[in-house]
Design an enzyme around this catalytic site. Structure first.
Site, PDB file in Angstrom:
ATOM      1  N   CYS A 274       0.848  -1.236   0.271  1.00 44.12           N
ATOM      2  CA  CYS A 274       0.190   0.019   0.060  1.00 44.12           C
ATOM      3  C   CYS A 274       0.686   1.375  -0.014  1.00 44.12           C
ATOM      4  CB  CYS A 274      -0.991   0.176   1.170  1.00 44.12           C
ATOM      5  SG  CYS A 274      -2.141  -1.274   1.213  1.00 44.12           S
TER       6      CYS A 274
HETATM    7  N1  LIG Z   1      -2.620  -6.178   1.789  1.00 44.90           N
HETATM    8  C1  LIG Z   1      -3.174  -4.849   2.353  1.00 44.90           C
HETATM    9  O1  LIG Z   1      -2.778  -4.704   3.455  1.00 44.90           O
HETATM   10  C2  LIG Z   1      -4.370  -4.035   1.651  1.00 44.90           C
HETATM   11  C3  LIG Z   1      -4.738  -2.979   2.533  1.00 44.90           C
HETATM   12  C4  LIG Z   1      -5.721  -2.155   1.929  1.00 44.90           C
HETATM   13  C5  LIG Z   1      -5.951  -2.245   0.600  1.00 44.90           C
HETATM   14  N2  LIG Z   1      -5.279  -3.139  -0.213  1.00 44.90           N
HETATM   15  C6  LIG Z   1      -5.603  -3.240  -1.558  1.00 44.90           C
HETATM   16  O2  LIG Z   1      -6.362  -4.246  -1.858  1.00 44.90           O
HETATM   17  C7  LIG Z   1      -6.155  -4.730  -3.116  1.00 44.90           C
HETATM   18  C8  LIG Z   1      -5.928  -6.293  -3.064  1.00 44.90           C
HETATM   19  O3  LIG Z   1      -4.605  -6.450  -2.083  1.00 44.90           O
HETATM   20  P1  LIG Z   1      -4.153  -7.698  -1.742  1.00 44.90           P
HETATM   21  O4  LIG Z   1      -3.038  -7.313  -0.729  1.00 44.90           O
HETATM   22  O5  LIG Z   1      -5.437  -8.292  -1.050  1.00 44.90           O
HETATM   23  O6  LIG Z   1      -3.573  -8.398  -3.092  1.00 44.90           O
HETATM   24  P2  LIG Z   1      -3.297 -10.063  -2.924  1.00 44.90           P
HETATM   25  O7  LIG Z   1      -2.316 -10.262  -4.009  1.00 44.90           O
HETATM   26  O8  LIG Z   1      -3.057 -10.791  -1.481  1.00 44.90           O
HETATM   27  O9  LIG Z   1      -4.575 -10.817  -3.416  1.00 44.90           O
HETATM   28  C9  LIG Z   1      -5.143 -10.556  -4.690  1.00 44.90           C
HETATM   29  C10 LIG Z   1      -5.698 -11.786  -5.308  1.00 44.90           C
HETATM   30  O10 LIG Z   1      -6.391 -11.352  -6.444  1.00 44.90           O
HETATM   31  C11 LIG Z   1      -6.264 -12.733  -7.395  1.00 44.90           C
HETATM   32  N3  LIG Z   1      -6.476 -12.069  -8.833  1.00 44.90           N
HETATM   33  C12 LIG Z   1      -5.728 -11.471  -9.718  1.00 44.90           C
HETATM   34  N4  LIG Z   1      -6.492 -10.946 -10.532  1.00 44.90           N
HETATM   35  C13 LIG Z   1      -7.862 -11.896 -10.748  1.00 44.90           C
HETATM   36  C14 LIG Z   1      -8.794 -11.814 -11.475  1.00 44.90           C
HETATM   37  N5  LIG Z   1      -8.749 -11.409 -12.587  1.00 44.90           N
HETATM   38  N6  LIG Z   1      -9.858 -12.681 -11.088  1.00 44.90           N
HETATM   39  C15 LIG Z   1      -9.803 -13.220  -9.675  1.00 44.90           C
HETATM   40  N7  LIG Z   1      -8.641 -13.306  -9.051  1.00 44.90           N
HETATM   41  C16 LIG Z   1      -7.696 -12.512  -9.375  1.00 44.90           C
HETATM   42  C17 LIG Z   1      -4.588 -12.936  -7.143  1.00 44.90           C
HETATM   43  O11 LIG Z   1      -4.480 -14.307  -7.709  1.00 44.90           O
HETATM   44  C18 LIG Z   1      -4.804 -12.786  -5.558  1.00 44.90           C
HETATM   45  O12 LIG Z   1      -4.972 -13.994  -4.895  1.00 44.90           O
HETATM   46  C19 LIG Z   1      -4.911  -3.825  -3.735  1.00 44.90           C
HETATM   47  O13 LIG Z   1      -5.545  -2.724  -4.521  1.00 44.90           O
HETATM   48  C20 LIG Z   1      -4.440  -3.388  -2.458  1.00 44.90           C
HETATM   49  O14 LIG Z   1      -3.843  -2.320  -3.028  1.00 44.90           O
HETATM   50  C21 LIG Z   1      -4.322  -4.049   0.256  1.00 44.90           C
END
Ligand SMILES: NC(=O)c1ccc[n+]([C@@H]2O[C@H](COP(=O)([O-])OP(=O)(O)OC[C@H]3O[C@@H](n4cnc5c(N)ncnc54)[C@H](O)[C@@H]3O)[C@@H](O)[C@H]2O)c1
Length: 445
Positions: A274
């Site tokens: 992030c």
């Molecule tokens: N990790 C954090 O602490 C956090 C906090 C706030 C916001 N975010 C935001 O949330 C979003 C997700 O982050 P995250 O950390 O969960 O990512 P992550 O990589 O842990 O998870 C994302 C998942 O999406 C899947 N994916 C990708 N393309 C796909 C598709 N077309 N169809 C289905 N699945 C698909 C991936 O395989 C993965 O498992 C990002 O925008 C991030 O900036 C993350």
């Protein structure tokens, strides 16, 4: 009954079929919350391993207990699939896919676009689509809405569209998906009302704002606030370093002011999915309107230079023992981007290690949360495995570098057994001639 009233009723009596696209750090906890609220939840992920694990009732995210996943899977209320076609049965969909940066620091919306295109193929009247992935203001209306409307269905009339930023803080036991207030902005009042109703079913507090754009900007304000304040205190650490003052003592004393001050602490750089990334979504977007986001760029420069500063500190520390970085045995403690978590994405520890390797150091690491580092995922380019934190490993190192302050590290023992320490987290609270701290006076030899 209108589409809105029908969906509202399904949400309130929990018969709505809930879908979560992307089952990572954000999507899995959310899916579990919806399941615990009484919905039948289906998760879609491209990663077959995550899907199989979830369907076996196992959690692969540190903050989500396996017992919670197992209970929902056994009850038949939570399942996962790799099939995007599962969308056809959903009443609501939360999109939680990654939003990384390209190498040029431009937003990479390809995951969002492909997820939304897959949804568009099965969009049906009455559906609610909520984007949760962090992104620049305007994405929901400028990118998501047009793809969904290519189907001929109209947002706000035939289907509902909203943005709601995720605020998960990995490793935080007090603030979880359930008790962190959720900001929601819909395209129309109906969109906001429906998205708000869905979240209220499982999250304690929902904050409605006037549009998706406002909700998108809220998230970027929050993360830019952190990036800029961390950048400011990192710069203060560099000043303190030159002036021979402890930045740690200064911040702690300033934090006794009961108003108008909030402590931020320096460190080896920014990490995670992030803070190092999201502000650049905003600076990229405002370039379109001829605006230069100076605070974001400056914070990026200061924070991005911290791993280099840590390497300088290691060089200076070794120098006091007439040693060079080239050929030195350097033992890194902690590679996760912050304390007590297993996420090494964007971790500054990896940058420090890559710089040290480039200078010819022999680098090993210990991290109880990160047993291995895949060579394809960091600048060092080699596969590495965590080595045990033993008395021998500590005493054999020319320099021990504390990059992440995991609570289980026995700091007193590390201080006792190491010949030279560079501490970037203020883990060592007392002064020792062989402990060099980031943003603090050089120890008296
Ligand atoms: N990790 C954090 O602490 C956090 C906090 C706030 C916001 N975010 C935001 O949330 C979003 C997700 O982050 P995250 O950390 O969960 O990512 P992550 O990589 O842990 O998870 C994302 C998942 O999406 C899947 N994916 C990708 N393309 C796909 C598709 N077309 N169809 C289905 N699945 C698909 C991936 O395989 C993965 O498992 C990002 O925008 C991030 O900036 C993350």
């Amino acid at each position: 009954m209108s589409h809105a009233s029908t969906l509202l009723e399904k949400i309130s009596n929990r018969t709505a079929k809930v879908g979560v696209v992307g089952l990572g750090y954000v999507g899995l906890p959310l899916a579990v919350e919806f399941g615990q609220a009484g919905f039948r939840v289906t998760g879609i992920d491209l990663d077959a391993r995550k899907v199989a694990q979830l369907n076996r009732g196992e959690s692969y995210i540190q903050d989500v207990p396996t017992s919670a996943v197992a209970a929902l899977v056994q009850a038949g209320t939570l399942s996962a699939t790799t099939d995007p076609g599962a969308v056809r049965d959903f009443d609501t969909i939360n999109i939680c896919v990654p939003t990384p940066l390209r190498k040029t620091k431009d937003p990479d919306l390809s995951f969002v676009v492909s997820a939304v295109e897959a949804i568009a193929g099965h969009l049906h009247p009455g559906m609610l689509v909520i984007l949760e992935s962090t992104t620049y203001p305007g994405t929901t209306e400028e990118v998501v809405q047009p793809i969904l409307e290519k189907t001929g269905l109209k947002a706000g009339v035939d289907f509902f569209l909203a943005f709601s930023p995720e605020r998960v803080d990995p490793g935080n036991e007090k603030w979880t998906t359930k008790n962190v207030p959720k900001v929601v902005g819909g395209l129309t009042p109906d969109c906001t009302r429906l998205a708000g109703a869905l979240y209220r079913s499982s999250i304690d507090t929902v904050v409605e704002v006037s549009s998706p754009k406002v909700a998108e900007m809220v998230k970027l304000l929050e993360n830019t606030f952190r990036a800029v304040n961390i950048g400011m205190v990192n710069e203060l650490a560099l000043m303190c370093d030159r002036l021979g003052i402890s930045v740690w003592e200064v911040v702690d004393a300033a934090a006794t002011k009961p108003f108008g001050f909030m402590p931020f602490y320096p460190g080896p750089g920014l990490g995670g999915h992030c803070i190092p990334i999201d502000p650049f979504y905003l600076s990229w977007k405002v370039k379109e309107v001829g605006f230069e986001a100076r605070f974001i760029e400056l914070a990026g420069q200061v924070n991005g230079a911290m791993p280099h500063h840590v390497v300088d500190k290691i060089t200076d520390a070794l120098n006091t023992q007439s040693k060079a970085v080239n050929g030195a045995n350097i033992f890194v403690l902690g590679v996760a981007y912050k304390r007590d978590i297993d996420d090494v994405r964007e971790s500054p520890a990896l940058d420090v290690m890559a710089l040290l390797l480039k200078k010819g150091a022999r680098v090993t690491y210990h991290d109880p949360f990160a047993p291995a580092i895949d060579g394809g995922h960091w600048a060092g380019g080699i596969d590495m495995a965590s080595v045990p934190l033993t008395a021998e490993a500590l005493s054999a190192a020319d320099c021990v570098v504390i990059l992440t302050d995991h609570r289980q590290f026995d700091v007193a023992d590390i201080v006792k057994r190491s010949r030279l320490i560079v501490d970037t987290r203020n883990s060592v609270k007392t002064d020792h001639p062989h402990v060099f701290k980031l943003g603090a006076p050089v120890p008296i030899q």
